[in-house]
Design a protein around this motif. Structure first.
Motif, short mmCIF file in Angstrom:
data_model
loop_
_atom_site.label_atom_id
_atom_site.label_comp_id
_atom_site.label_asym_id
_atom_site.label_seq_id
_atom_site.Cartn_x
_atom_site.Cartn_y
_atom_site.Cartn_z
N PRO A 70 0.82 -1.22 0.00
CA PRO A 70 0.00 0.00 0.00
C PRO A 70 0.85 1.27 0.00
O PRO A 70 0.33 2.35 -0.24
CB PRO A 70 -0.82 -0.10 1.29
CG PRO A 70 -0.33 -1.26 2.04
CD PRO A 70 0.59 -2.05 1.19
N HIS A 71 2.14 1.15 0.29
CA HIS A 71 3.00 2.32 0.35
C HIS A 71 3.87 2.49 -0.89
O HIS A 71 4.88 3.20 -0.85
CB HIS A 71 3.92 2.26 1.58
CG HIS A 71 3.18 2.47 2.86
ND1 HIS A 71 3.00 1.46 3.77
CD2 HIS A 71 2.56 3.55 3.38
CE1 HIS A 71 2.31 1.92 4.80
NE2 HIS A 71 2.02 3.18 4.59
N SER A 72 3.49 1.86 -1.99
CA SER A 72 4.39 1.89 -3.14
C SER A 72 4.53 3.28 -3.75
O SER A 72 5.40 3.51 -4.58
CB SER A 72 3.91 0.91 -4.21
OG SER A 72 2.59 1.24 -4.58
N THR A 131 7.87 9.54 11.62
CA THR A 131 7.72 9.29 10.18
C THR A 131 6.27 8.93 9.85
O THR A 131 5.61 9.68 9.14
CB THR A 131 8.66 8.16 9.72
OG1 THR A 131 8.47 7.03 10.57
CG2 THR A 131 10.10 8.60 9.78
N CYS A 132 5.78 7.82 10.41
CA CYS A 132 4.42 7.38 10.08
C CYS A 132 3.41 8.48 10.35
O CYS A 132 2.45 8.66 9.61
CB CYS A 132 4.03 6.16 10.90
SG CYS A 132 5.29 4.89 10.99
N GLU A 133 3.64 9.22 11.45
CA GLU A 133 2.63 10.21 11.84
C GLU A 133 2.63 11.45 10.97
O GLU A 133 1.78 12.33 11.13
CB GLU A 133 2.78 10.55 13.32
CG GLU A 133 2.32 9.40 14.19
CD GLU A 133 2.29 9.70 15.69
OE1 GLU A 133 2.19 10.89 16.05
OE2 GLU A 133 2.40 8.74 16.46
N GLU A 134 3.58 11.53 10.05
CA GLU A 134 3.49 12.58 9.04
C GLU A 134 2.23 12.36 8.19
O GLU A 134 1.70 13.28 7.61
CB GLU A 134 4.72 12.56 8.12
CG GLU A 134 6.01 13.00 8.78
CD GLU A 134 6.13 14.52 8.85
OE1 GLU A 134 6.05 15.16 7.79
OE2 GLU A 134 6.29 15.04 9.96
N CYS A 135 1.81 11.11 8.08
CA CYS A 135 0.65 10.79 7.24
C CYS A 135 -0.51 10.18 8.00
O CYS A 135 -1.65 10.33 7.60
CB CYS A 135 1.05 9.84 6.12
SG CYS A 135 2.35 10.46 5.06
N HIS A 136 -0.23 9.43 9.08
CA HIS A 136 -1.32 8.79 9.84
C HIS A 136 -1.33 9.35 11.26
O HIS A 136 -0.34 9.24 11.96
CB HIS A 136 -1.08 7.28 9.97
CG HIS A 136 -0.86 6.56 8.68
ND1 HIS A 136 -1.85 6.28 7.79
CD2 HIS A 136 0.26 6.04 8.13
CE1 HIS A 136 -1.37 5.62 6.77
NE2 HIS A 136 -0.08 5.47 6.93
C1 HEC Z 1 4.05 9.74 3.07
C2 HEC Z 1 2.88 9.25 3.69
C3 HEC Z 1 2.92 7.95 4.49
C4 HEC Z 1 3.84 7.58 5.43
C5 HEC Z 1 5.10 8.32 5.88
C6 HEC Z 1 3.38 6.32 5.95
N1 HEC Z 1 2.21 5.95 5.33
FE1 HEC Z 1 1.05 4.35 5.77
N2 HEC Z 1 -0.16 4.77 4.22
C7 HEC Z 1 -0.03 5.86 3.40
C8 HEC Z 1 -0.94 5.70 2.28
C9 HEC Z 1 -1.12 6.69 1.15
C10 HEC Z 1 -1.62 4.48 2.48
C11 HEC Z 1 -2.60 3.81 1.54
C12 HEC Z 1 -3.99 4.05 1.87
C13 HEC Z 1 -4.84 3.19 0.99
O1 HEC Z 1 -4.35 2.37 0.23
O2 HEC Z 1 -6.06 3.36 1.12
C14 HEC Z 1 -1.13 3.94 3.72
C15 HEC Z 1 -1.60 2.76 4.30
C16 HEC Z 1 -1.17 2.27 5.52
C17 HEC Z 1 -1.76 1.15 6.24
C18 HEC Z 1 -2.97 0.35 5.81
C19 HEC Z 1 -2.52 -0.75 4.93
C20 HEC Z 1 -3.64 -1.61 4.44
O3 HEC Z 1 -3.38 -2.80 4.26
O4 HEC Z 1 -4.73 -1.09 4.20
C21 HEC Z 1 -1.01 0.96 7.38
C22 HEC Z 1 -1.20 -0.11 8.42
C23 HEC Z 1 0.03 1.97 7.36
N3 HEC Z 1 -0.11 2.75 6.24
C24 HEC Z 1 0.99 2.08 8.35
C25 HEC Z 1 2.10 2.93 8.24
C26 HEC Z 1 3.23 2.89 9.13
C27 HEC Z 1 3.40 1.92 10.27
C28 HEC Z 1 4.08 3.87 8.73
C29 HEC Z 1 5.44 4.24 9.31
C30 HEC Z 1 6.44 3.18 9.29
C31 HEC Z 1 3.47 4.54 7.60
N4 HEC Z 1 2.28 3.93 7.33
C32 HEC Z 1 4.03 5.61 6.95
C33 HEC Z 1 0.83 6.92 3.57
C34 HEC Z 1 1.91 6.92 4.43
#
Ligand code: HEC
Ligand code: HEC
Ligand code: HEC
Ligand code: HEC
Ligand code: HEC
Length: 478
Positions: free
Chosen positions: A168-170, A222-227
């Motif tokens: 999901p983070h591609s 890091t993660c909390e920049e987006c979540h």
């Molecule tokens: C730059 C922004 C960004 C960062 C930084 C980021 N994420 Fe995300 N994350 C996203 C996006 C965009 C999605 C995709 C949402 C979707 O597909 O609906 C996502 C999806 C997810 C999901 C849901 C996956 C699923 O199967 O639906 C999880 C869990 C998650 N992130 C955890 C993390 C964690 C843990 C970190 C830190 C290590 C992180 N994210 C860092 C943007 C980010």
């Protein structure tokens, strides 16, 4: 080595040019070092400009070209630029020794030649700075791109890059999780990057790359920049679909509603799974080993400031491991948020569900599992043999059926091979299950997941435990 002796043989030099500046510039061409420096600078700049233009127009797909354009050539240009004054200085010193040049260097702006030199010098310097600036900027982005991280160290990073591309983070770049914002971590990352490049060049990196990544930046940055944990709410229904060797046609479906968590509007407090990372709560733990697959103590600081400690004295600290308190963050559950590796059963069951594997072929689930779990020596080896191995297994099981379904078995084999190549890298010693997830309790037996703490066996002083009650974390969807 630096100066020729042509000047002595040719004393006309000192008369002809008139000024010391002219000597130096002209003389540069006569010293091997000077020629080297000038050729180096000019060639680097020219190649860099051509390279960048070609890259902008999309001629190159190869990341090594990027290394050449953005790292090696600017290095060559800088070296050349630095060597020019060195060559000039050495040349002049030689002259003074041999008394060809007696006068001091003077800059006389009323002299048109001097003016010409000065303006030329300033213009060239500005041009060089602009070129270096542009290349530096492009190069900075280049070294921060997932393409660079994943492709340049192709062999080393192949498992992570491949899994990342299907995650999901591609569309999130590597550096957003691995470095994050701010100069301090940027510098740390580039330094450790240099160390890693060294490890790759000297072939001294670990295989597989060990986890947990000790130096990973705290996920909250890091993660909390987006979540935002404050934004979580409610439940998430998840469906798990499994087949068995006996029934390849009707799947077993398990549905659970996970208590993702969030603010309870009635009580106002934060509840559920993301409680661990909510604003006023701190959960710390003392792992029993480097892998964090055993947890001996858990300390909780609650919003009112009180603390509580849960201990499981059966979990012993591994010999030689020096435990350190760690504050729980996203990574302690989401340790594979993007480098998500599949398990063999998932791969085969997905094949049956999506009919990439024809479920009517008897024994194909068991044989498929066997074929992808064979220890191939390399991805090439698997590429050559996996499909045939599946065919042989099926022939042994039932030659008539194998003949009837030959095309389908081959198709199933091709699908399995594709999934194998996306999960197993023998040269990196990455195989099925090398990297396991902490999300849930599927690998609880091996010390992964929630049950490291939620085992009803970590006790506080009052005899309370961290609950393993099934409905604590999920229940059946309504
Ligand atoms: C730059 C922004 C960004 C960062 C930084 C980021 N994420 Fe995300 N994350 C996203 C996006 C965009 C999605 C995709 C949402 C979707 O597909 O609906 C996502 C999806 C997810 C999901 C849901 C996956 C699923 O199967 O639906 C999880 C869990 C998650 N992130 C955890 C993390 C964690 C843990 C970190 C830190 C290590 C992180 N994210 C860092 C943007 C980010
Ligand atoms: C959504 C956040 C996120 C993104 C994007 C991301 N990573 Fe990671 N990566 C992680 C986390 C979290 C870990 C830590 C795993 C652990 O400590 O158990 C990790 C671990 C790794 C590891 C250590 C080995 C392993 O498999 O755990 C490597 C190598 C790596 N990442 C490379 C990359 C590369 C290359 C990219 C870009 C192509 C990338 N990562 C993108 C979050 C991310
Ligand atoms: C105690 C373990 C735990 C911690 C700590 C944790 N999570 Fe989660 N998270 C989960 C579980 C379990 C799920 C649901 C499982 C799933 O989606 O597969 C989840 C789901 C998510 C989702 C998807 C939510 C949705 O509605 O689809 C995101 C995004 C996420 N977490 C981000 C984070 C971030 C960011 C952090 C750190 C601030 C974090 N999580 C900390 C366990 C945790
Ligand atoms: C490092 C130890 C640790 C790990 C790992 C851990 N937890 Fe917890 N969890 C705790 C502690 C401690 C509490 C608080 C117990 C108490 O207050 O009595 C807790 C509480 C909870 C709660 C109740 C929160 C509330 O008050 O509403 C849920 C739900 C929960 N955990 C889910 C999970 C899930 C799901 C995972 C795995 C993805 C997980 N936990 C992993 C330590 C852990
Ligand atoms: C501490 C929290 C927690 C507790 C307690 C817990 N689970 Fe889970 N369970 C999870 C999480 C989180 C997942 C989701 C994993 C994922 O997203 O892949 C899960 C997934 C599952 C699944 C589906 C996963 C699969 O691979 O089939 C089943 C079945 C399950 N749990 C059964 C139970 C049972 C039975 C109990 C009681 C003995 C229990 N769980 C207790 C957190 C918990």
């Amino acid at each position: 080595m630096t100066t020729g002796n042509s000047n002595r043989a040719n004393p006309r030099d000192s008369r002809e040019g008139g000024s010391a500046w002219a000597h130096i510039m002209r003389g540069l061409w006569r010293t091997p070092l000077g020629v080297f420096a000038i050729v180096m600078t000019t060639a680097s700049i020219t190649l860099m400009l051509i390279g960048m233009g070609a890259e902008l127009l999309g001629f190159f797909e190869n990341p090594y070209v990027g290394i050449f354009i953005y790292m090696i050539l600017p290095g060559g240009m800088l070296l050349g630029l630095l060597l020019i004054p060195v060559a000039a200085y050495l040349r002049r010193r030689q002259w003074r020794k041999t008394r060809i040049a007696k006068d001091h260097l003077q800059l006389d702006l009323s002299n048109p030649k001097h003016r010409f030199f000065l303006i030329g010098f300033v213009v060239l310097t500005v041009v060089n700075m602009v070129i270096l600036g542009v290349v530096g900027y492009e190069g900075y982005h280049f070294t921060d791109s997932p393409y660079f991280c994943g492709m340049v160290c192709h062999r080393v990073m192949a498992p992570e890059y491949t899994a990342y591309l299907r995650s999901p983070h591609s569309r999130v770049s590597c550096v957003e999780c691995h470095i994050g914002p701010g100069a301090q971590w940027f510098v740390r990352a580039k330094l450790s990057g240099l160390r890693q490049v060294y490890a790759v060049l000297t072939n001294s990196y670990s295989r597989p790359i060990p986890v947990p990544v000790e130096a990973l930046r705290p996920a909250r940055d890091t993660c909390e920049e987006c979540h935002w944990p404050e934004k979580f709410y409610g439940k998430k229904v998840k469906q798990f679909i499994r087949f068995t060797d006996n029934d390849q046609l009707t799947p077993e479906k398990t549905e659970i509603a996970l208590h993702i968590g969030g603010h309870n509007p009635v009580t106002g407090s934060f509840e559920g799974i993301h409680w661990h990372v909510s604003k006023d709560v701190k959960v710390q733990y003392l792992a029993a080993n480097e892998k964090r697959t055993g947890i001996s103590r858990v300390r909780v600081t609650r919003p009112d400031g009180s603390t509580d400690e849960f201990v499981n004295s059966d979990i012993k600290i591994e010999d030689g491991y020096v435990p350190k308190w760690r504050t729980m963050d996203c990574i302690d559950c989401h340790n594979r948020p993007t480098h998500i590796m599949d398990m063999p059963e998932d791969v085969v069951d997905f094949g049956l569900l999506s009919k990439k594997i024809n479920p009517k072929i008897k024994g194909i689930r068991a044989d498929g599992l066997t074929a992808i779990e064979i220890r191939y020596t390399s991805q090439d080896d698997a590429g050559k043999n996996l499909v045939n191995n599946l065919m042989e297994l099926q022939k042994k099981r039932n030659a008539v059926q194998a003949a009837k379904y030959e095309g389908d078995i081959r198709k199933a084999g091709e699908y399995l091979l594709g999934r194998y190549l996306g999960n197993v890298w023998p040269d990196m010693k990455v195989s099925w299950g090398t990297y396991k997830t902490h999300l849930g309790h599927r690998y609880a037996d091996e010390g992964y997941g929630c049950w490291r703490c939620h085992d009803d066996e970590h006790e506080n002083k009052k005899g309370g435990t961290i609950s393993q009650d099934c409905s604590f974390c999920h229940d059946e969807p309504e």
